[in-house]
Structures are given as structure tokens and as C-alpha cells.
Design a protein around this motif. Sequence first.
Motif, short mmCIF file in Angstrom:
data_model
loop_
_atom_site.label_atom_id
_atom_site.label_comp_id
_atom_site.label_asym_id
_atom_site.label_seq_id
_atom_site.Cartn_x
_atom_site.Cartn_y
_atom_site.Cartn_z
N ARG A 2 0.84 -1.19 0.00
CA ARG A 2 0.00 0.00 0.00
C ARG A 2 0.89 1.25 0.00
O ARG A 2 1.76 1.40 0.86
CB ARG A 2 -0.92 0.00 1.22
CG ARG A 2 -1.92 -1.16 1.22
CD ARG A 2 -2.69 -1.25 2.53
NE ARG A 2 -3.50 -0.05 2.79
CZ ARG A 2 -4.71 0.14 2.30
NH1 ARG A 2 -5.27 -0.78 1.51
NH2 ARG A 2 -5.40 1.24 2.59
N GLU A 71 -2.16 8.33 7.99
CA GLU A 71 -2.09 7.18 8.90
C GLU A 71 -3.27 6.24 8.72
O GLU A 71 -3.11 5.01 8.72
CB GLU A 71 -2.03 7.68 10.34
CG GLU A 71 -1.86 6.58 11.37
CD GLU A 71 -1.77 7.13 12.77
OE1 GLU A 71 -1.14 6.47 13.63
OE2 GLU A 71 -2.31 8.23 13.02
N GLN A 72 -4.46 6.80 8.52
CA GLN A 72 -5.64 5.94 8.42
C GLN A 72 -5.67 5.11 7.13
O GLN A 72 -6.42 4.14 7.03
CB GLN A 72 -6.91 6.79 8.51
CG GLN A 72 -7.16 7.69 7.33
CD GLN A 72 -8.38 8.58 7.51
OE1 GLN A 72 -8.98 8.61 8.58
NE2 GLN A 72 -8.76 9.32 6.47
N LYS A 74 -3.14 3.37 6.25
CA LYS A 74 -2.27 2.23 6.59
C LYS A 74 -1.26 1.91 5.47
O LYS A 74 -1.19 0.78 4.97
CB LYS A 74 -3.12 0.99 6.89
CG LYS A 74 -4.11 1.19 8.03
CD LYS A 74 -4.82 -0.09 8.37
CE LYS A 74 -5.91 0.12 9.41
NZ LYS A 74 -5.44 0.81 10.62
N ASP A 76 2.20 0.97 3.52
CA ASP A 76 3.44 0.22 3.77
C ASP A 76 4.65 1.10 3.49
O ASP A 76 5.72 0.90 4.07
CB ASP A 76 3.48 -1.01 2.87
CG ASP A 76 2.38 -1.99 3.19
OD1 ASP A 76 2.30 -2.43 4.35
OD2 ASP A 76 1.58 -2.30 2.29
N ALA A 95 4.95 4.73 7.97
CA ALA A 95 4.91 3.47 7.20
C ALA A 95 6.08 2.57 7.59
O ALA A 95 7.18 3.06 7.88
CB ALA A 95 4.95 3.77 5.71
#
Length: 293
Positions: A2, A71-72, A74, A76, A95
Motif C-alpha cells: 500500500r 495514517e488511516q 495504513k 506500507d 509506514a
Amino acid sequence: MRVVFIGTVEFSRKALLKLLELNVNVVGVVTKAKSEFNSDFANLVDVCEEQGIGYKYVNNINHPNNVKWIEQLKPDVLFCFGWSSLLKPEVLTLAPHGVVGFHPALIPANRGRHPIIWALALGLNKTGSTFFFMDEGADTGDILNQKEVLITSDDDAASLYNKIIEVALGQIEEFIPELISGKYKRIKQIGEGNTWRKRGKKDGEVDWRMSSKLIMNLVKALTRPYLGAHFVHNSEEYKVWKCEVGTTEKLTNIEPGKILKIEPDRMLVKTGDGALWLTEFDEIKDIAVGQYI
């Protein structure tokens, strides 16, 4: 994997399109609605809307609301390609794989501001394209992928910009599989290197006492997509976008800045060691052979 993508210039746009071409899972884009100082500004929103990617316009990327938005998602890894402000730890640590940044130079040499402009203005014969893991310093983190880019005598800001982009897009193809698999190397920067300063308006002003070569380098460095080199005549500022060597004769009895010839679409100006034809420049009010600029 992600990815949250951060960027706001033409290279950002092309890099984002390359990631999507490689089927990278871009889950969000942070960008700007406009820029007061990026002459190569590019709006990424049309790409996001076409691809169904969420995006957020920001001014201060380190603001808590923006940190929370990233942040929400998520991520990588974050990609930060074409962003002129430093990221604070709150963003750098969002991340697991950190933030991959980009700098068009062979860091640790030539960190800092305006690397394409300085490379041309200083007459370098090579520069680079570097992707690195960002830390709290300016272009100081571990290198992920770095390639050399040669500078020829024909290069100007536009051609070198495009050369670097072409090399950088190839690098993205190389390192994306490595990031996805987790099998990538972090290469420590060796040596202190140097850091180029932010340019000021005075840095873009042509001083006709300079050599023809140095003036040509300056004009090439600042031509489109940048703001253009300039000179002052009768308290007014004029841009010069292109020039070429007119003569290498010393002309020791003629002062720099004197207009030697005026022809349709070009003008010959005495320099510190010869003369240059200005071949693309702003129209000058009330100018004649024998006058000075």
C-alpha cells in the motif's frame, strides 16, 4: 504493498502514472492545489479522479490533520517525489518501509536546492537521479537506487529535466519489485558531500562582464520550464531564453554589454571575452546598436 504518494510537480505526475502502469496499489495522494514557487507545478487530481484514488490538498504536510489522514490509509511505504518542504518525524515514521524520496543529483554530492539549475549554471558534465529513504535531514538518507545522468553541451533546463525523468522512471521499474518483496538494500551515503543553497533573484541576472560560456550556462539553466535569466536595461527587466556564440574574438577595446548588431529576431551583445547572439528574448524598448544593456 500500500502506497501513499506525495508530490506536486511534473515529475510527480509522471512518476504517479508509472506506478499505476506497474499496478502499484496507490491508496492515497497528497498534493497541492497550486504552488507559488514550483514553475513545473502539476495538479495530480485528474489522475486521482480517473483512477478512483483518494486525495488531499495540503499546505503543511506535517499538520496533525494531514498526518492522521495518511495514517488511516495504513501505508506500507510513502513516496515523496517533488515536494519542497521537509517531512517531520510524525510523517517519516507512518509506514513500515519509511518514506522514499527523490533528488536529481548524485548525492551526497549536490544535495539541497535547485539541483538541475545549479548543475547547468556551473557547467557540470554529469548529474544523477537518486531515490533514497528520507530522514530528518535534507537529502541525507540511505540510498535505494541511484543512476548517473550525463550532461551534454546541447542540454538546457528542459532537456536535462526530461533526461532525468526518463532515467528515474526506469529506476522505479527496478526498485518496485524489490520493495514489494522486501529484498532491497539501503546504501549509506559516503562522505560529507555538499549542499547547494537556495537561489535568489540576483543569481539569475546576466552580468555581461562574465565570459560567454558562463552566460550561456546561466541562460540554459534558467530557460523553460524555469523563470528565465534576465538583464536590466533602463531600470526594466528583460528575460533571455536562448543565446549562441557570436564571436570568440577578444574585442578588447569594447566594453561588455554593448550592442554590436541588431538583426531580425536576434541581437549581438559584447561579453567579457567575446560576444553572444541573443536569439530568444523579451522585446527591448528603445534599443539601438551602440547602446548598453
